[in-house]
Every structure is written in C-alpha cells, then in structure tokens.
Motif scaffolding. Structure first.
Motif, PDB file in Angstrom:
ATOM      1  N   LEU A 120       0.858  -1.196   0.000  1.00 34.75           N
ATOM      2  CA  LEU A 120       0.000   0.000   0.000  1.00 34.75           C
ATOM      3  C   LEU A 120       0.883   1.231   0.000  1.00 34.75           C
ATOM      4  O   LEU A 120       0.712   2.142   0.791  1.00 34.75           O
ATOM      5  CB  LEU A 120      -0.916  -0.015   1.238  1.00 34.75           C
ATOM      6  N   ALA A 121       1.860   1.240  -0.934  1.00 36.85           N
ATOM      7  CA  ALA A 121       2.875   2.287  -0.891  1.00 36.85           C
ATOM      8  C   ALA A 121       2.454   3.590  -1.546  1.00 36.85           C
ATOM      9  O   ALA A 121       2.978   4.633  -1.230  1.00 36.85           O
ATOM     10  CB  ALA A 121       4.175   1.791  -1.516  1.00 36.85           C
ATOM     11  N   ILE A 125      -2.644   2.176  -7.101  1.00 33.99           N
ATOM     12  CA  ILE A 125      -3.279   0.851  -7.222  1.00 33.99           C
ATOM     13  C   ILE A 125      -4.582   0.916  -8.013  1.00 33.99           C
ATOM     14  O   ILE A 125      -4.962  -0.052  -8.634  1.00 33.99           O
ATOM     15  CB  ILE A 125      -3.490   0.149  -5.848  1.00 33.99           C
ATOM     16  N   ALA A 126      -5.260   2.055  -7.996  1.00 29.70           N
ATOM     17  CA  ALA A 126      -6.525   2.133  -8.735  1.00 29.70           C
ATOM     18  C   ALA A 126      -6.603   3.390  -9.589  1.00 29.70           C
ATOM     19  O   ALA A 126      -7.674   3.817  -9.958  1.00 29.70           O
ATOM     20  CB  ALA A 126      -7.698   2.115  -7.753  1.00 29.70           C
ATOM     21  N   SER A 127      -5.463   3.981  -9.923  1.00 33.51           N
ATOM     22  CA  SER A 127      -5.504   5.268 -10.620  1.00 33.51           C
ATOM     23  C   SER A 127      -5.337   5.096 -12.129  1.00 33.51           C
ATOM     24  O   SER A 127      -4.803   4.088 -12.588  1.00 33.51           O
ATOM     25  CB  SER A 127      -4.402   6.179 -10.098  1.00 33.51           C
ATOM     26  N   PRO A 128      -5.758   6.102 -12.915  1.00 33.69           N
ATOM     27  CA  PRO A 128      -5.545   6.046 -14.361  1.00 33.69           C
ATOM     28  C   PRO A 128      -4.188   6.629 -14.757  1.00 33.69           C
ATOM     29  O   PRO A 128      -4.070   7.257 -15.802  1.00 33.69           O
ATOM     30  CB  PRO A 128      -6.708   6.893 -14.906  1.00 33.69           C
ATOM     31  N   VAL A 129      -3.197   6.465 -13.893  1.00 39.25           N
ATOM     32  CA  VAL A 129      -1.861   7.023 -14.143  1.00 39.25           C
ATOM     33  C   VAL A 129      -0.806   5.944 -13.861  1.00 39.25           C
ATOM     34  O   VAL A 129      -0.911   5.213 -12.884  1.00 39.25           O
ATOM     35  CB  VAL A 129      -1.589   8.237 -13.211  1.00 39.25           C
ATOM     36  N   SER A 130       0.181   5.841 -14.748  1.00 38.04           N
ATOM     37  CA  SER A 130       1.340   4.979 -14.491  1.00 38.04           C
ATOM     38  C   SER A 130       2.557   5.868 -14.309  1.00 38.04           C
ATOM     39  O   SER A 130       2.813   6.746 -15.125  1.00 38.04           O
ATOM     40  CB  SER A 130       1.630   4.053 -15.687  1.00 38.04           C
ATOM     41  N   SER A 131       3.292   5.619 -13.239  1.00 41.29           N
ATOM     42  CA  SER A 131       4.520   6.374 -13.012  1.00 41.29           C
ATOM     43  C   SER A 131       5.685   5.441 -13.352  1.00 41.29           C
ATOM     44  O   SER A 131       5.908   4.447 -12.668  1.00 41.29           O
ATOM     45  CB  SER A 131       4.560   6.820 -11.555  1.00 41.29           C
ATOM     46  N   ALA A 226      -8.730   4.268   1.023  1.00 41.21           N
ATOM     47  CA  ALA A 226      -8.337   5.653   0.733  1.00 41.21           C
ATOM     48  C   ALA A 226      -7.531   5.724  -0.565  1.00 41.21           C
ATOM     49  O   ALA A 226      -7.686   6.658  -1.358  1.00 41.21           O
ATOM     50  CB  ALA A 226      -7.519   6.216   1.904  1.00 41.21           C
ATOM     51  N   LEU A 227      -6.670   4.727  -0.797  1.00 38.81           N
ATOM     52  CA  LEU A 227      -5.875   4.727  -2.035  1.00 38.81           C
ATOM     53  C   LEU A 227      -6.784   4.496  -3.247  1.00 38.81           C
ATOM     54  O   LEU A 227      -6.579   5.089  -4.308  1.00 38.81           O
ATOM     55  CB  LEU A 227      -4.780   3.654  -1.963  1.00 38.81           C
ATOM     56  N   VAL A 228      -7.795   3.650  -3.078  1.00 35.66           N
ATOM     57  CA  VAL A 228      -8.754   3.432  -4.172  1.00 35.66           C
ATOM     58  C   VAL A 228      -9.539   4.719  -4.440  1.00 35.66           C
ATOM     59  O   VAL A 228      -9.742   5.121  -5.590  1.00 35.66           O
ATOM     60  CB  VAL A 228      -9.722   2.266  -3.832  1.00 35.66           C
ATOM     61  N   LEU A 229      -9.961   5.380  -3.360  1.00 35.39           N
ATOM     62  CA  LEU A 229     -10.704   6.652  -3.505  1.00 35.39           C
ATOM     63  C   LEU A 229      -9.857   7.716  -4.207  1.00 35.39           C
ATOM     64  O   LEU A 229     -10.377   8.493  -5.011  1.00 35.39           O
ATOM     65  CB  LEU A 229     -11.094   7.191  -2.126  1.00 35.39           C
ATOM     66  N   SER A 230      -8.568   7.762  -3.900  1.00 31.78           N
ATOM     67  CA  SER A 230      -7.681   8.718  -4.573  1.00 31.78           C
ATOM     68  C   SER A 230      -7.655   8.427  -6.070  1.00 31.78           C
ATOM     69  O   SER A 230      -7.674   9.346  -6.893  1.00 31.78           O
ATOM     70  CB  SER A 230      -6.254   8.628  -4.013  1.00 31.78           C
ATOM     71  N   GLY A 231      -7.601   7.138  -6.427  1.00 30.77           N
ATOM     72  CA  GLY A 231      -7.631   6.765  -7.843  1.00 30.77           C
ATOM     73  C   GLY A 231      -8.922   7.237  -8.493  1.00 30.77           C
ATOM     74  O   GLY A 231      -8.921   7.759  -9.613  1.00 30.77           O
TER      75      GLY A 231
END
Ligand SMILES: [Zn+2]
Length: 352
Positions: A120-121, A125-131, A226-231
């Motif tokens: 969970l770094a 995990i659920a965003s439309p962005v790849s870094s 929260a990480l999913v919500l950010s995505g």
C-alpha cells in the motif's frame, strides 16, 4: 426522467480483505472478463511470484510474465509479449511498480487490467496514471484505470512495514494538492471539480486522525480504501490534480536530482507537510505533522538523507517538473535564497 448526472469510470469490482486473492479466478469469470482464464499475469519479484504460483491451478490457461523494475522499457517488453498471443485481460500482481508496468502495457495493447496489490505504498493501485522511469527520469503516463482492484491483506501484512506506511504519506498529501487546486481557482480561474475534491479529501481525512496503525487490519482496510478513492478522484477529474500539487512537484524534483532517495509516498508526505507550512496553514500543518510523526514517517529532509540545502534545491526546481500546474510554489515564485529561508524556518517551526 432526464438523467442529469454524469458517468464516472470506475472499477467493476473492488475487493479488500484477507484472502482476497482466492477470489481472482471467480471474479474474472463472474464479470465475464475471462471465463476461460485466458489472461496474462504480470508478476513482480517476491510476493507476486508466490501469489502467481498459488493461482496457477485456478488459472491453467494463464501466461505468467515476470516483470522487473518500473520502467517504460519493462512496459514495452510486456506489451510485446501480449501482442504475441491472445488474451482477455492482463492481471498485475505485486507492488506499485509492477502494477504501473502492467497498467501501461495493458493500455498499449487495449486490454483491460486487473490490479492485485501486495503493498500500500502509493495511490497508483486504482488510478488512471502509471509512473514509470525512462532514461533515468520518472514520468507520469495516462492509462486506463484498472477494471478490478484486489488488495489481499494476508500479503499486505507481510510486505515491508515501510511499504505499508508510505501510502499514508501519499494519501494525506491530497490535502496539500487540494489547497493548491483551490489556489489555482482563485488566482487563475482554473475549474475545480467538486466531486473529485470530495473523493480526494474523504480519502485523506479517513486516514489523517486514526490512532491505529499499519499492524491493524482496520487501519490497512481504511488505507487501502483511501488509495482506491484517490484513484477515483483522479479518474473523476481526468487528471492527477486532486492528488498532486506543489508537494508532488517537489517529489518529482527530488526523484530527478537525487534518484532513489526514498519511496514516493514517504516523499509526498514530507513535501506535503512543507507545502502546508509554506501556505501558512497552521492547522493543516499541525495535523499532517502529527499524523506523520504517529506513523514514524519522514518529517524533515534529514529523515530521507537529504541536507536542508539539497531539499531547498529540489523545492526551487520543483515548478519546472510540471510547467502548467499552478501551486503554492508558482504562486510564491521564490528565488533560491527565498526557498532556503523558508526551509530553515520550517525546520525551526517543526523542531525537526
Ligand atoms: Zn502520489
């Protein structure tokens, strides 16, 4: 009745909990993603390989593709393998880097992607962005959002404590990003999307005041949600704006000037604390500081091995990393001396 609402692209399924991985094969079949299990499984080193081995009896038609590193080259290599066969979907299993590689490759070949997170770094995990890294530089690439997100707490609990903790920094940095978005609205008339703000703020505040931590299931569930919500916030806004302001510009500058300094989430938390201080927002600065301290996250440049001068240099270069993003850094437009003065004032004020 007229449908006066908008549609927001969102994953078909989100499953967070212990043993979530065992639901992967039924999930693929139930959602008609791949009833025959013809999927390519991109796995990162370590836990990803272990999960892939456990899944193999349930996904006999799957092609397992080991992925090393988080680079554009790794994503292109994976995309090349995907083009050689016929698959219904790509499943990425691992930490943030592996998921970013799988997301990018899946988008390149037009396949849906299922994210199975083992740490969970950060909020990828659920965003439309790849870094991803390219020629030693990190860049952000717009990709399709995962169609399903699974977070298996059995594996997350076994990840390095640092990789669980880091996501806290990334999530609470939303509060700095949102303040910058409002600033851009006031100063430049930039449109702010209230729904994206709602998702991004709810994500941050759900973690900010909790007094349990990364060894508690309830906390890990809240952090994963929260990480999913950010995505979702980023998907709603159509950009990383609700989760990325001046603090992320600083993170990008540190990544560029001092590669390998620390994890993305740890740097985002530290930089978010600094930009809140720069904005003169005492209450938010105090709340972020207390949260970082509670979880043992970096609060001073020295905590990530940077001198005050190195950190100040990154702050000075930060606006150049995203030329059109208006944040507190562009607003103050400090010269190098001005930045150093603020960094020392920050260190004094926080007693770090
Ligand atoms: Zn971030």
């Amino acid at each position: 009745m007229p449908l006066l609402t908008r549609m927001v692209g969102a994953p078909l399924a989100v499953d967070i909990g212990r043993g979530a991985v065992t639901g992967l094969a039924p999930l693929l079949a139930d959602n008609r993603i791949s009833s025959g299990g013809h999927v390519a499984v991109a796995v990162g080193p370590g836990q990803g390989e272990e999960i892939a081995a456990a899944l193999q009896p349930h996904l006999t038609n799957a092609l397992i593709c080991p992925v090393q590193g988080g680079t554009v080259e790794a994503a292109s290599g994976l995309a090349g393998r995907l083009r050689e066969g016929f698959y219904d979907a790509v499943v990425g299993i691992g930490g943030g880097r592996t998921l970013d590689v799988a997301k990018h490759a899946a988008s390149a070949v037009g396949l849906p992607m299922v994210a199975v997170a083992t740490s969970l770094a950060h909020d990828g995990i659920a965003s439309p962005v790849s870094s991803l890294e390219h020629d030693g530089r990190k860049g952000s690439y717009g990709v399709q959002m995962p169609i399903a997100v699974m977070v298996d707490l059995d594996y997350v609990r076994r990840s390095e404590p640092r990789m669980r903790r880091a996501g806290i920094g990334d999530v609470i940095s939303n509060l700095s990003a949102l303040a910058d978005w409002r600033l851009a609205e006031r100063e430049r008339g930039e449109g702010v999307d209230g729904l994206a703000v709602t998702f991004a703020r709810a994500a941050a505040t759900s973690v900010l005041h909790r007094d349990d931590g990364i060894d508690d299931d309830a906390f890990l569930i809240a952090l994963a949600e929260a990480l999913v919500l950010s995505g979702l916030a980023m998907a709603t806004a159509g950009s990383s704006r609700p989760c990325s302001g001046g603090e992320h510009e600083i993170v990008h500058a540190i990544d560029h000037l001092h590669p390998g300094t620390s994890t993305h989430g740890e740097l985002a938390g530290l930089a978010g604390l600094f930009t809140s201080f720069l904005r003169g927002d005492r209450q938010l600065t105090g709340e972020i500081d207390a949260c970082l301290a509670r979880h043992g996250l970096p609060r001073a440049p020295a905590d990530v091995g940077l001198t005050a001068e190195q950190f100040a240099r990154a702050v000075f270069h930060a606006p150049a990393t995203r030329p059109d993003r208006y944040t507190v850094l562009e607003h103050l437009a400090l010269d190098e001396e001005g930045v150093i003065g603020h960094v020392h004032a920050y260190l004094d004020a926080l007693g770090v």
